[in-house]
Write a protein that holds these residues in place. Structure first.
Motif, mmCIF file in Angstrom:
data_model
loop_
_atom_site.group_PDB
_atom_site.id
_atom_site.type_symbol
_atom_site.label_atom_id
_atom_site.label_comp_id
_atom_site.label_asym_id
_atom_site.label_seq_id
_atom_site.Cartn_x
_atom_site.Cartn_y
_atom_site.Cartn_z
ATOM 1 N N THR A 78 -4.110 1.808 -9.152
ATOM 2 C CA THR A 78 -4.964 2.843 -8.583
ATOM 3 C C THR A 78 -6.381 2.311 -8.560
ATOM 4 O OG1 THR A 78 -3.602 4.591 -9.549
ATOM 5 C CG2 THR A 78 -5.841 5.200 -8.873
ATOM 6 N N VAL B 63 -3.239 9.890 -2.973
ATOM 7 C CA VAL B 63 -3.285 8.803 -1.990
ATOM 8 C C VAL B 63 -4.338 9.089 -0.919
ATOM 9 C CG1 VAL B 63 -1.525 9.493 -0.277
ATOM 10 C CG2 VAL B 63 -1.761 7.093 -0.914
ATOM 11 N N HIS C 291 0.858 -1.181 0.000
ATOM 12 C CA HIS C 291 0.000 0.000 0.000
ATOM 13 C C HIS C 291 0.898 1.237 0.000
ATOM 14 C CE1 HIS C 291 -3.497 2.450 0.812
ATOM 15 N NE2 HIS C 291 -2.834 3.014 1.807
ATOM 16 N N HIS D 78 -7.643 8.037 -3.254
ATOM 17 C CA HIS D 78 -7.684 6.747 -3.945
ATOM 18 C C HIS D 78 -6.866 5.707 -3.191
ATOM 19 C CE1 HIS D 78 -9.337 9.182 -7.076
ATOM 20 N NE2 HIS D 78 -8.183 9.661 -7.501
ATOM 21 N N ARG D 79 -7.047 4.454 -3.573
ATOM 22 C CA ARG D 79 -6.239 3.356 -3.030
ATOM 23 C C ARG D 79 -5.096 3.110 -4.018
ATOM 24 N NH1 ARG D 79 -9.915 3.995 0.378
ATOM 25 N NH2 ARG D 79 -11.271 2.414 1.207
ATOM 26 N N PRO E 201 -12.361 4.962 -5.709
ATOM 27 C CA PRO E 201 -13.594 4.411 -5.124
ATOM 28 C C PRO E 201 -14.843 4.987 -5.788
ATOM 29 C CG PRO E 201 -12.096 5.184 -3.416
ATOM 30 C CD PRO E 201 -11.548 5.670 -4.721
ATOM 31 N N ASP F 174 1.993 4.400 1.321
ATOM 32 C CA ASP F 174 1.775 5.175 2.542
ATOM 33 C C ASP F 174 3.056 5.760 3.112
ATOM 34 O OD1 ASP F 174 2.984 2.895 3.489
ATOM 35 O OD2 ASP F 174 1.375 2.336 4.854
ATOM 36 N N GLU G 17 -1.336 1.221 -4.807
ATOM 37 C CA GLU G 17 -0.408 0.144 -4.439
ATOM 38 C C GLU G 17 0.756 0.128 -5.424
ATOM 39 O OE1 GLU G 17 -2.653 -3.541 -2.243
ATOM 40 O OE2 GLU G 17 -2.395 -3.699 -4.402
ATOM 41 N N GLN H 30 -10.840 -4.832 -4.433
ATOM 42 C CA GLN H 30 -10.983 -3.633 -3.590
ATOM 43 C C GLN H 30 -12.190 -2.810 -4.016
ATOM 44 O OE1 GLN H 30 -7.378 -1.298 -3.735
ATOM 45 N NE2 GLN H 30 -6.781 -2.006 -1.716
#
Length: 146
Positions: free
Chosen positions: A59, A40, A8, A43-44, A62, A10, A46, A96
């Motif tokens: 990406t 970030v 992820h 959105h999610r 959502p 972060d 990775e 996801q």
């Protein structure tokens, strides 16, 4: 395949890695680190590594409150394509998006990325729109999972 792992986004290192993959594959819409930091939050994101080598990113945008449409984007660096990495990134993103309540899945591909278009079509996506960002000349292609 060697050890494929996903992280992820972060931390600063993963932000920079995601940015590198994005900017390599989408050179017409280069993002700064501040723009990635902003994404970030919405959105999610990775990144994918094969052993210790950066190979791709994803990406998941959502669904919005007014629609149950999510966007799933999988990007794989050219040297690592056609090994199933994109399929794994896409499957993770799709899972996801569905957990977030998406009923409809879309993706977007830069028109100069024939590998990305082939991948999207092979996974059941059909073109729904083309557009060019202001100041650009290369269209983005929006596709929807049929």
């Amino acid at each position: 395949m060697s050890d494929l792992r996903f992280e992820h986004v972060d931390a600063e290192a993963t932000l920079q890695d995601w940015q590198h993959v994005h900017n390599t594959i989408i050179p017409t819409a280069v993002l700064s680190l501040d723009e990635v930091r902003e994404r970030v939050r919405r959105h999610r994101l990775e990144v994918a590594y094969l052993d210790d080598a950066l190979v791709g990113c994803s990406t998941v945008r959502p669904p919005t409150s007014e629609a149950s449409v999510a966007t799933v984007i999988a990007r794989v660096l050219p040297a690592h394509r056609r090994r199933g990495i994109g399929a794994q990134l896409y499957a993770r993103g799709l899972e996801q998006a569905r957990k977030l309540g998406a009923d409809v899945i879309e993706t977007v591909v830069l028109a100069t990325n024939p590998d990305g278009l082939r991948f999207a079509h092979a996974h059941g996506f059909v073109e729904v729109d083309r557009y060019v960002l202001p100041g650009d000349s290369v269209p983005f292609i929006d596709l929807r999972l049929a």
